[in-house]
Design a protein around this motif. Structure first.
Motif, PDB file in Angstrom:
ATOM      1  N   LEU A 162       0.804  -1.226   0.000  1.00 58.16           N
ATOM      2  CA  LEU A 162       0.000   0.000   0.000  1.00 58.16           C
ATOM      3  C   LEU A 162       0.839   1.280   0.000  1.00 58.16           C
ATOM      4  N   PRO A 163       1.840   1.415   0.882  1.00 62.01           N
ATOM      5  CA  PRO A 163       2.658   2.639   0.826  1.00 62.01           C
ATOM      6  C   PRO A 163       3.345   2.821  -0.522  1.00 62.01           C
ATOM      7  N   MET A 164       3.812   1.712  -1.122  1.00 66.68           N
ATOM      8  CA  MET A 164       4.482   1.815  -2.418  1.00 66.68           C
ATOM      9  C   MET A 164       3.499   2.222  -3.515  1.00 66.68           C
ATOM     10  N   LEU A 165       2.272   1.723  -3.443  1.00 67.15           N
ATOM     11  CA  LEU A 165       1.265   2.111  -4.428  1.00 67.15           C
ATOM     12  C   LEU A 165       0.902   3.584  -4.309  1.00 67.15           C
ATOM     13  N   LEU A 166       0.896   4.104  -3.073  1.00 70.30           N
ATOM     14  CA  LEU A 166       0.609   5.529  -2.883  1.00 70.30           C
ATOM     15  C   LEU A 166       1.761   6.405  -3.366  1.00 70.30           C
ATOM     16  N   ARG A 167       2.980   5.944  -3.189  1.00 71.42           N
ATOM     17  CA  ARG A 167       4.150   6.748  -3.583  1.00 71.42           C
ATOM     18  C   ARG A 167       4.239   6.933  -5.093  1.00 71.42           C
ATOM     19  N   ARG A 168       3.661   6.013  -5.863  1.00 69.10           N
ATOM     20  CA  ARG A 168       3.759   6.119  -7.322  1.00 69.10           C
ATOM     21  C   ARG A 168       2.750   7.107  -7.894  1.00 69.10           C
ATOM     22  N   LEU A 169       1.800   7.576  -7.056  1.00 72.10           N
ATOM     23  CA  LEU A 169       0.715   8.428  -7.555  1.00 72.10           C
ATOM     24  C   LEU A 169       1.127   9.903  -7.547  1.00 72.10           C
ATOM     25  N   PRO A 170       0.657  10.675  -8.531  1.00 75.98           N
ATOM     26  CA  PRO A 170       0.901  12.121  -8.527  1.00 75.98           C
ATOM     27  C   PRO A 170      -0.094  12.838  -7.619  1.00 75.98           C
ATOM     28  N   PHE A 171       0.387  13.877  -6.940  1.00 77.08           N
ATOM     29  CA  PHE A 171      -0.466  14.712  -6.099  1.00 77.08           C
ATOM     30  C   PHE A 171      -0.527  16.100  -6.714  1.00 77.08           C
ATOM     31  N   CYS A 172      -1.660  16.768  -6.534  1.00 76.24           N
ATOM     32  CA  CYS A 172      -1.856  18.066  -7.189  1.00 76.24           C
ATOM     33  C   CYS A 172      -2.037  19.188  -6.176  1.00 76.24           C
ATOM     34  N   GLY A 173      -1.256  19.181  -5.135  1.00 72.86           N
ATOM     35  CA  GLY A 173      -1.274  20.281  -4.181  1.00 72.86           C
ATOM     36  C   GLY A 173      -2.143  20.080  -2.968  1.00 72.86           C
ATOM     37  N   HIS A 174      -2.998  19.062  -2.963  1.00 75.69           N
ATOM     38  CA  HIS A 174      -3.859  18.818  -1.808  1.00 75.69           C
ATOM     39  C   HIS A 174      -3.101  17.953  -0.806  1.00 75.69           C
ATOM     40  N   ASN A 175      -2.854  18.476   0.385  1.00 70.38           N
ATOM     41  CA  ASN A 175      -2.093  17.706   1.364  1.00 70.38           C
ATOM     42  C   ASN A 175      -2.681  17.804   2.771  1.00 70.38           C
ATOM     43  N   THR A 196      -7.167   3.377  -9.603  1.00 66.64           N
ATOM     44  CA  THR A 196      -7.902   2.120  -9.785  1.00 66.64           C
ATOM     45  C   THR A 196      -7.188   0.964  -9.108  1.00 66.64           C
ATOM     46  N   ILE A 197      -5.869   0.850  -9.317  1.00 65.59           N
ATOM     47  CA  ILE A 197      -5.106  -0.257  -8.720  1.00 65.59           C
ATOM     48  C   ILE A 197      -5.162  -0.175  -7.206  1.00 65.59           C
ATOM     49  N   ASN A 198      -5.020   1.042  -6.657  1.00 58.64           N
ATOM     50  CA  ASN A 198      -5.085   1.222  -5.201  1.00 58.64           C
ATOM     51  C   ASN A 198      -6.433   0.794  -4.658  1.00 58.64           C
ATOM     52  N   ASN A 199      -7.505   1.186  -5.363  1.00 55.84           N
ATOM     53  CA  ASN A 199      -8.847   0.830  -4.907  1.00 55.84           C
ATOM     54  C   ASN A 199      -9.078  -0.682  -4.956  1.00 55.84           C
ATOM     55  N   ILE A 200      -8.611  -1.304  -6.033  1.00 55.27           N
ATOM     56  CA  ILE A 200      -8.788  -2.758  -6.167  1.00 55.27           C
ATOM     57  C   ILE A 200      -8.011  -3.490  -5.080  1.00 55.27           C
ATOM     58  N   TYR A 201      -6.763  -3.065  -4.852  1.00 52.37           N
ATOM     59  CA  TYR A 201      -5.957  -3.743  -3.830  1.00 52.37           C
ATOM     60  C   TYR A 201      -6.505  -3.463  -2.433  1.00 52.37           C
ATOM     61  N   GLY A 202      -6.970  -2.241  -2.191  1.00 55.06           N
ATOM     62  CA  GLY A 202      -7.576  -1.925  -0.900  1.00 55.06           C
ATOM     63  C   GLY A 202      -8.810  -2.765  -0.648  1.00 55.06           C
ATOM     64  N   LEU A 203      -9.634  -2.950  -1.692  1.00 55.12           N
ATOM     65  CA  LEU A 203     -10.823  -3.797  -1.575  1.00 55.12           C
ATOM     66  C   LEU A 203     -10.433  -5.240  -1.316  1.00 55.12           C
ATOM     67  N   PHE A 204      -9.357  -5.704  -1.970  1.00 60.68           N
ATOM     68  CA  PHE A 204      -8.872  -7.069  -1.749  1.00 60.68           C
ATOM     69  C   PHE A 204      -8.452  -7.264  -0.290  1.00 60.68           C
ATOM     70  N   ILE A 205      -7.758  -6.281   0.276  1.00 64.63           N
ATOM     71  CA  ILE A 205      -7.332  -6.384   1.674  1.00 64.63           C
ATOM     72  C   ILE A 205      -8.542  -6.453   2.594  1.00 64.63           C
ATOM     73  N   VAL A 206      -9.503  -5.573   2.368  1.00 66.41           N
ATOM     74  CA  VAL A 206     -10.686  -5.532   3.232  1.00 66.41           C
ATOM     75  C   VAL A 206     -11.462  -6.846   3.177  1.00 66.41           C
ATOM     76  N   THR A 207     -11.678  -7.361   1.972  1.00 64.75           N
ATOM     77  CA  THR A 207     -12.482  -8.580   1.835  1.00 64.75           C
ATOM     78  C   THR A 207     -11.738  -9.814   2.334  1.00 64.75           C
ATOM     79  N   SER A 208     -10.415  -9.868   2.117  1.00 66.66           N
ATOM     80  CA  SER A 208      -9.645 -11.056   2.500  1.00 66.66           C
ATOM     81  C   SER A 208      -9.283 -11.068   3.981  1.00 66.66           C
ATOM     82  N   THR A 209      -9.459  -9.948   4.655  1.00 66.94           N
ATOM     83  CA  THR A 209      -9.157  -9.904   6.093  1.00 66.94           C
ATOM     84  C   THR A 209     -10.444  -9.682   6.892  1.00 66.94           C
ATOM     85  N   PHE A 210     -10.886  -8.431   6.953  1.00 68.32           N
ATOM     86  CA  PHE A 210     -12.054  -8.107   7.778  1.00 68.32           C
ATOM     87  C   PHE A 210     -13.315  -8.832   7.293  1.00 68.32           C
TER      88      PHE A 210
END
Length: 317
Positions: A162-175, A196-210
């Motif tokens: 997850l941290p690596m997936l977030l680091r690859r994304l561009p940010f546009c000034g909102h912090n 999209t990839i972050n959302n899919i992987y986040g959904l995978f984590i939620v469904t496969s754990t919680f």
């Protein structure tokens, strides 16, 4: 065109933690209940860990899983403490990008561990009720510690991308983040690129754990009820169900706030930001605050251990 490219390539060095929206002027006063809450969390869970560690008669599956739950809850609370008290006591609202990702990793990793330990505890209760004569033969110490190791490793491996997936994304000034700590559902709304990839992987984590854990917990209690209803006498039924009372409370205090927070994040786009913050605080702080109290009151062995510990520390005249 250059401005567009520079905005796409923007990577924030700092995030701003809002704390509690609308109550910025009261942050110093808010530090009092939060400090008290942390004190109770660490004292309560630390006491349970100490009692289980020092009392050899509690080195049994049920109490060893309870110790794992206490460690996971201490981990969640310790992960949020630096930024929460930093905001309310010191007025420090900035957090570096890398530290924010690290905090997010630890908060969610320990939360995944909590859920998995609650599942392990439900299986423990089922084995104790379904096959009491083979209970200690099935849940041996190597299997218990192996389960704990698998839970920890699974949590780390699931959260590491997850941290690596977030680091690859561009940010546009909102912090600006709307909480007192870094959570993935909050962070994922800041990038301006394709998530999209972050959302899919986040959904995978939620469904496969919680998601999976909660379904298996429900299945375990379905089997427990089926087994208990086949017990001959009413007294035996009450005794069997009584052993599950504390765990049921722990499951409810964990999953009800989580479901509420998920619904607010999913459907509450137009509700007050204060509601988002309060639901996140309830989700993170309510279980580690309440569970030690519940187990101390409803579990005779833990209650006796606390009384014994207090009596040993009382000065002798």
């Amino acid at each position: 065109m250059n401005n567009s490219n520079s905005s796409v390539e923007f990577l924030p060095t700092m995030f701003i933690l809002i704390g509690i929206p609308g109550l910025e002027a009261e942050h110093v006063w808010m530090s009092i209940p939060f400090s008290l809450m942390y004190f109770i969390i660490f004292l309560g869970n630390g006491t349970i860990l100490h009692i289980i560690r020092t009392d050899a008669s509690l080195h049994q599956p049920m109490y060893l899983f309870l110790a794992m739950l206490a460690m996971a809850e201490i981990g969640v609370s310790a992960s949020t403490l630096p930024t929460v008290l930093g905001i309310f006591l010191l007025g420090t609202t900035e957090i570096s990008f890398d530290v924010c990702l690290l905090q997010m990793f630890f908060i969610h990793s320990f939360s995944i561990m909590e859920s998995a330990v609650l599942l392990a505890m439900s299986v423990d209760r089922f084995v104790a009720i379904y096959s009491p004569l083979r209970y200690t033969a099935i849940l041996t110490l190597p299997r218990i510690f192996g389960t704990g190791a698998v839970i920890g490793l699974k949590s780390i491996m699931l959260m590491a991308p997850l941290p690596m997936l977030l680091r690859r994304l561009p940010f546009c000034g909102h912090n600006a983040l709307s909480h007192s700590y870094c959570l993935h559902p909050n962070l994922i709304h800041l990038p301006c690129g394709d998530i999209t990839i972050n959302n899919i992987y986040g959904l995978f984590i939620v469904t496969s754990t919680f998601g999976l854990d909660s379904l298996l917990i429900v299945a375990s209690y379905g089997l427990i009820l089926y087994t208990v209803l086949n017990v001959a006498t009413g007294e035996e039924r009450k005794k069997a169900l009584r052993t599950c009372g504390s765990h049921v409370c722990a499951v409810l205090t964990y999953y009800i706030p989580m479901i509420g927070l998920s619904l607010v994040h999913r459907f509450g786009h137009h509700v007050s930001p204060l509601l988002h913050v309060m639901m996140a605080n309830v989700y993170l702080f309510f279980p580690p605050l309440v569970n030690p109290i519940v187990y101390s009151m409803k579990t005779k062995e833990i209650r006796h251990g606390i009384i014994r510990m207090l009596s040993e520390k009382r000065p002798r005249i």
